[in-house]
Design an enzyme around this catalytic site. Structure first.
Site, PDB file in Angstrom:
ATOM      1  N   GLU A  88       0.887  -1.164   0.000  1.00  0.00           N
ATOM      2  CA  GLU A  88       0.000   0.000   0.000  1.00  0.00           C
ATOM      3  C   GLU A  88       0.912   1.197   0.000  1.00  0.00           C
ATOM      4  OE1 GLU A  88      -1.233   2.906   0.765  1.00  0.00           O
ATOM      5  OE2 GLU A  88      -2.761   2.672   2.322  1.00  0.00           O
ATOM      6  N   GLU A 120       4.335   8.447  -4.210  1.00  0.00           N
ATOM      7  CA  GLU A 120       5.172   7.965  -3.106  1.00  0.00           C
ATOM      8  C   GLU A 120       6.183   6.928  -3.581  1.00  0.00           C
ATOM      9  OE1 GLU A 120       2.599   6.867   0.190  1.00  0.00           O
ATOM     10  OE2 GLU A 120       2.039   8.967   0.459  1.00  0.00           O
TER      11      GLU A 120
END
Ligand code: SAH
Length: 697
Positions: free
Chosen positions: A144, A153
């Site tokens: 995740e 990210e």
């Protein structure tokens, strides 16, 4: 180890580097992190669990051992789900040391220490082999690593590496795939976050139109993502020009490439209009069949979407390089370009009678460089500041007040960053206008931007830019005149919390020797206001979770609490409340006033009192904001704009962040005949420019 943290000093307006102990960074990271928000995200957690169970079953059905690689384990949650689902072994990788330590504790507390090995490394440092971190490659890959933009990210390089070195070919991946969706829209409101619109001023000698410099007109802006709670954008604020289109998807079970790429789709507008904005969001399918889907689709696409609130994943607003008029039914190409970490969009029209060869030619020129701001405004002003400068109502309040105070012989000094007030003052008849931008971010040359503005409006000889700081102001800067009107919005780019703009007061104090004895200061004063609220959802980011899908994550709650209490007095945090609905439980209350007609006093300004809770609800915290009193009867609020009395629904200034102070415990007010009171103590330290507060419920 010591770290240095950059912070603006609200008494000097400049950046200072403060030495902080080694714990500081870590506590900041934890306290402000999104871990609590993720653990509260029921929809996400349930779907991950379903996807993980399904993946473990598929591997078991093939008669293989289920070996899981969980990259970015955080609390260890997804590994514990895998272990519970029957996985034989999990490698839980976490780069952030305090989190890796927490994961070890949480895994142990939940009784999974024999099945889960926490490895405190970046995944690209993990080794495989008999004496490596992992005994063998994994056949289930769980992660995740997504942000609102999906790839911001670093998910792509992490997956690319994992497929090369850490997992088996044909592994199961949870999530299995992600898909990015887009919709083309026209929206004056959102476009006003990127473009400065012309400003009309009724001047003494006719109407003047203040225009932005031409470099700003066609500047592509900056590549940083604009992520917002799109569900709070009313449908009256935009008009959809296309259907929702699938832009691209990534299959996480196959080798992933992180190198720059572009994707192109054909669009036919459903309506004619001005294409300005690309709205975008993504969904993830937890399994190959697509039966377990977690989507960020906004309310008009999926009416139930507002039911699952989350702040760690929102929606993206992309600004096209320029506005493009489009016709219903015409053929358009929308291109998404991406590098490893970010995405940007361009729109092209298909040429008349286009054939295959032309189309290929198009393909060649769609690869567009990432946007680079050429006009400086996008580097100096954030999106909210653009919106604020474009706010006609607000500008009108300043025009009205300037008209009241300016005279033909006024010598005017404006102290604010990137402000249009000097131009307004000139148009409205001030004899001599000077301006100062004290909180200088020199790297981006704010004076050059201001100069470009004046030039574009043929005012370069009319308004003088003073490059000195307020305390270094000399009579010669002012042509040996005294200032008769001192103005400020006030706005400073380095301000984080509402009261940091009180720097105007400090600057005013510093220029005192240059003020005429009958000087008018605009605003004449400011006041700090406060209200107790119940948040619809924002409370989740600071609320303990206890258990998450049956796993005890209290260790994480304790860690967050510890970090929040790290500073002796808890701090208020800035949040743009137009994105986070709340209900007022008390009347708004003025708690402190700051008189700009006098200098900053030596002593602190403090106040104590109590607020009555007038409505039923949970007191999650206090909201604080500033109001500026420009001239008699004219004020602007950077916080509450309107309050509907029956329900306590609040409307907030859409261009400003308000300060939110979360209470450490929540009280529920029930009985209205005998209202509960919250007592407060608020202290403005004139030495530091900071406000400390304490509440007792
Ligand atoms: N898996 C947890 C936490 C997700 S947050 C959950 O779903 O609740 C993502 C975490 O991944 C962060 O803690 C971050 O520090 C970590 N991380 C991101 N990229 C990483 C990488 N390449 N290697 C190891 N950790 C990573």
């Amino acid at each position: 180890m010591k770290t240095f943290c950059g912070r603006a000093n609200p008494t000097t307006g400049s950046m200072e580097w403060l030495e902080e102990g080694e714990d500081y960074d870590y506590h900041q990271e934890i306290a402000r992190s999104r871990y609590a928000d993720m653990l509260h995200d029921k929809d996400r957690n349930v779907k991950y669990y379903q996807g993980i169970r399904a993946a473990v079953s598929r591997v078991k059905e093939r008669g293989e051992k289920a070996i899981v690689l969980d990259i970015g384990t955080g609390t260890g949650l997804l590994s514990m789900m895998a272990a519970s689902a029957g996985a034989d072994f999990c490698y839980a990788i976490e780069v952030f040391k305090p989190m890796a330590n927490a994961a070890v504790k949480i895994v142990e507390k939940n009784g999974f220490s024999d099945k889960i090995k926490v490895i405190n490394k970046h995944s690209t440092e993990v080794t495989v082999g008999s004496d490596g971190d992992m005994q063998c490659r994994a056949n289930i890959l769980v992660t995740e690593l997504f942000d609102t933009e999906l790839i911001g990210e670093g998910a792509l390089p992490t997956y690319e590496h994992a497929h090369k070195y850490l997992v088996q070919e044909g592994c199961e991946a949870v999530p299995h795939r992600a898909t990015v969706y887009v919709q083309l829209v026209e929206s004056r409101r959102m476009w006003s976050w990127k473009k400065l619109f012309p400003i009309h001023v009724e001047a003494e000698d006719g109407e003047k139109i203040l225009v932005p410099p031409s470099e700003m007109e066609d500047c592509p802006g900056v590549p940083s993502v604009c992520d917002i709670q799109l569900n709070q954008m009313p449908s009256s604020d935009f008009s959809t020009l296309s259907d929702v289109v699938t832009m691209f998807s990534v299959d996480f079970s196959k080798p992933v490439q992180s190198a720059s790429a572009y994707y192109r789709v054909q669009l036919k507008p459903v309506k004619s209009g001005k294409a300005q904005i690309v709205l975008s969001w993504w969904d993830i399918d937890m399994d190959p069949s697509g039966m377990i889907n977690c989507t960020m689709a906004p309310y008009w696409v999926k009416p139930t979407s507002a039911l699952q609130w989350r702040d760690h994943w929102m929606q993206c607003v992309y600004f096209l390089p320029r506005e493009e008029p489009v016709l219903q039914g015409e053929k358009l190409y929308l291109t998404a370009c991406r590098d490893e970490y970010s995405v940007w969009y361009t729109l092209q029209k298909a040429r008349e009678g286009e054939n295959k060869a032309d189309e290929e030619e198009h393909e060649a020129d769609v690869r567009v460089e990432s946007p680079v701001c050429r006009c400086r405004a996008h580097l100096l002003w954030n999106r909210a500041r653009f919106g604020e400068l474009n706010d006609q109502n607000r500008t009108h309040q300043y025009i009205k007040s300037l008209r009241k105070v300016l005279k033909a012989d006024s010598v005017c000094l404006c102290i604010s960053d990137g402000s249009l007030l000097p131009v307004l003052a000139h148009y409205l008849g001030a004899k001599q206008v000077q301006c100062m931008q004290p909180s200088r971010i020199d790297l981006y040359h704010p004076h050059e931007l201001q100069q470009a503005f004046f030039k574009a409006n043929h005012l370069e000889d009319k308004i003088k830019i003073i490059e000195a700081r307020p305390e270094l102001l000399k009579p010669s800067h002012l042509e040996d005149k005294k200032i008769s009107v001192l103005v400020g919005e006030p706005f400073f780019t380095t301000s984080l919390l509402p009261w940091h703009n009180l720097y105007f007061w400090y600057a005013r104090t510093a220029v005192s020797p240059h003020l005429a004895s009958n000087v008018t200061v605009l605003p004449q004063s400011a006041s700090l206001h406060m209200m107790i609220v119940e948040f619809q959802d924002l409370w989740r980011i600071r609320s303990p979770c206890g258990t998450c899908e049956g796993f005890d994550v209290q260790t994480m709650d304790d860690m967050i609490k510890d970090s929040l209490n790290f500073r002796e007095s808890k701090e208020a945090e800035p949040h743009p409340l137009w994105e986070y609905p709340c209900k007022s439980l008390s009347d708004p209350q003025e708690v402190l006033t700051f008189d700009f007609t006098t200098t900053v006093p030596q002593h602190c300004l403090s106040t104590e009192g109590s607020v009555k809770l007038l409505r039923k609800g949970k007191s999650h915290g206090a909201v604080l904001w500033m109001e500026y009193h420009l001239a008699a009867d004219i004020s602007v609020s950077t916080g509450l704009m309107q309050l509907s009395n029956e329900k306590g629904n609040c409307e907030w200034n859409p261009h400003c962040k308000q300060a939110v102070y979360f209470f450490s415990s929540v009280i529920e007010s029930e009985i209205l005949s005998d209202p509960t009171a919250v007592t407060y103590a608020i202290n403005f330290d004139t030495k530091t420019g900071e406000i400390a507060m304490d509440f007792k419920l």
